[in-house]
Design an enzyme around this catalytic site. Structure first.
Site, PDB file in Angstrom:
ATOM      1  N   GLY A 346       0.818  -1.206   0.000  1.00 25.78           N
ATOM      2  CA  GLY A 346       0.000   0.000   0.000  1.00 25.78           C
ATOM      3  C   GLY A 346       0.852   1.256   0.000  1.00 25.78           C
ATOM      4  N   GLU A 370      19.782  -6.415 -23.239  1.00 22.25           N
ATOM      5  CA  GLU A 370      20.155  -7.627 -23.976  1.00 22.25           C
ATOM      6  C   GLU A 370      19.023  -8.137 -24.865  1.00 22.25           C
ATOM      7  OE1 GLU A 370      22.546 -10.496 -21.931  1.00 22.25           O
ATOM      8  OE2 GLU A 370      23.368  -8.966 -20.593  1.00 22.25           O
TER       9      GLU A 370
END
Length: 390
Positions: A346, A370
């Site tokens: 939260g 990559e």
């Protein structure tokens, strides 16, 4: 809140040696990495001294031949070490993966003389590597790179700019892909360039949303001279060498992603079982329990996927498609799990007092490096349906 080491994962390791290796890694994490991970990331501090320790401990050359200072470990073991390191601090796990990527060309395609001369220092001599393929105008389209290497007697003169280089400006050596011939993939050659070569300069590090402790910078090659003895493989073979390295490197990214996701799940479970609302732990509420269950299931699936690909590689079988699948699924998992972790915590999850907001920022880059996840889908589709028609 104080940093702590990740919870141990119950791993299926193939040998007693590999179990001892993971125990060593966990000891280093507990003593040298976890206590300062959040503080150093926030300060943008790269732990160069830690990488020296990892090298001295034999952890920077795990998948390579012991004759040259490597650890003789299968990828199945090496990747699980990466996962452990990334769970403690992604800068470290990803840094080890990039270093391994930078060693791949020489270990796989260098001559025996080159390997004997250079590999021991690269694998266990305290050096740190960088991998130089991407450029400002050629990221996903790596075959269009423009950095040139021109022959001058027994030397090559390299001119151009590489971009998005992890360890840019601090690496001791660089594996560099440069154009030596015709346009396209067949005109590219690989070179091993010292990090302190005259004419090699780094730009200021990029200012990133995450992984602030890992320097990423452009590298400028202004007439950098390297001996022909530092050319790796044949002229024009560089692009094939690069693709081979990336297949293995993508498994490293997948393992790091699962490590990061596991760290986020551990934080979520810790918080959910300790936080009370309406008179009971929030982990009692079904909506949150289902969210944790989905997070854990994605992580286990990702771990199984990257390990299956690693076992193919270890058996000498083709694994390019599976590497792309693992990179795609595991990094998407890391992104989803870290977003969910913030939701579990939260308002606290959105603060720097808890690490999940950092995990979420770090996860994003794993979907990009990559080979973006869109590129991974292209790779997978080519294996299934062949190359695109034009």
């Amino acid at each position: 809140m104080p940093d702590r080491a990740p919870r141990p994962v119950d791993r299926q390791l193939p040998t007693e040696e590999s179990k001892d290796l993971v125990a060593l890694v966990r000891d280093i994490i507990e003593r040298e990495i976890a206590p300062w991970a959040a503080e150093e990331e926030e300060a943008g501090h790269f732990p160069r001294e830690l990488f020296t320790l990892l090298s001295e401990s034999g952890l920077l050359g795990l998948p390579y031949d012991s004759a040259h200072g490597g650890g003789d470990q299968p990828y199945e073991v090496y990747l699980q070490v990466l996962e452990e390191l990334a769970a403690a601090r992604l800068t470290v796990g990803l840094g080890v993966s990039v270093h391994s990527l930078a060693c791949h060309a020489l270990a796989g395609y260098g001559t025996k003389e080159q390997q004997a001369q250079y590999l021991p220092a690269m694998l266990s001599g305290g050096l740190l590597g960088a991998y130089c393929l991407s450029e400002p105008a050629s990221g996903s389209d790596a075959a269009s790179l423009r950095t040139k290497a021109v022959r001058d007697g027994d030397e090559w003169v390299i001119t151009g700019t590489k971009a998005w280089i992890t360890h840019g400006g601090i690496a001791d050596f660089c594996t560099v892909l440069a154009r030596t011939g015709e346009e396209g993939a067949r005109g590219i050659t690989a070179f091993l360039v010292p990090g302190d070569a005259p004419g090699l300069n780094a730009a200021a590090p990029e200012k990133k949303m995450g992984m602030k402790g890992s320097p990423t910078a452009q590298l400028h090659f202004d007439g950098v001279r390297v001996a022909d003895g530092r050319r790796i493989g044949e002229e024009g073979q560089g692009f094939a060498i690069a693709l081979s390295a990336l297949d293995s490197g993508r498994l490293g990214i997948a393992a790091c992603a699962i490590g990061l996701a596991q760290a986020a799940l551990d934080e979520s479970v810790e918080y959910a079982t300790g936080r009370r609302q309406f008179g009971r732990p929030i982990a009692d509420f079904q909506g949150l329990r289902f969210l944790l269950a989905d997070m854990a299931t994605r992580i286990e699936a990702g771990r199984a996927l990257y390990l299956a690909a690693a076992r193919l590689r270890d058996a000498g079988r083709p694994f390019s498609q599976q590497a792309a699948m693992a990179k795609l699924f595991c990094t998407d998992t890391a992104m989803q799990v870290t977003v969910d972790a913030v939701q579990v915590l939260g308002g606290y999850g959105y603060t720097v007092d808890f690490p999940v907001e950092r995990f979420m920022r770090e996860a994003k880059v794993l979907q990009i490096v990559e080979g973006t996840n869109q590129i991974q889908r292209m790779v997978i589709a080519r294996h299934l349906a062949g190359p695109e028609t034009r």
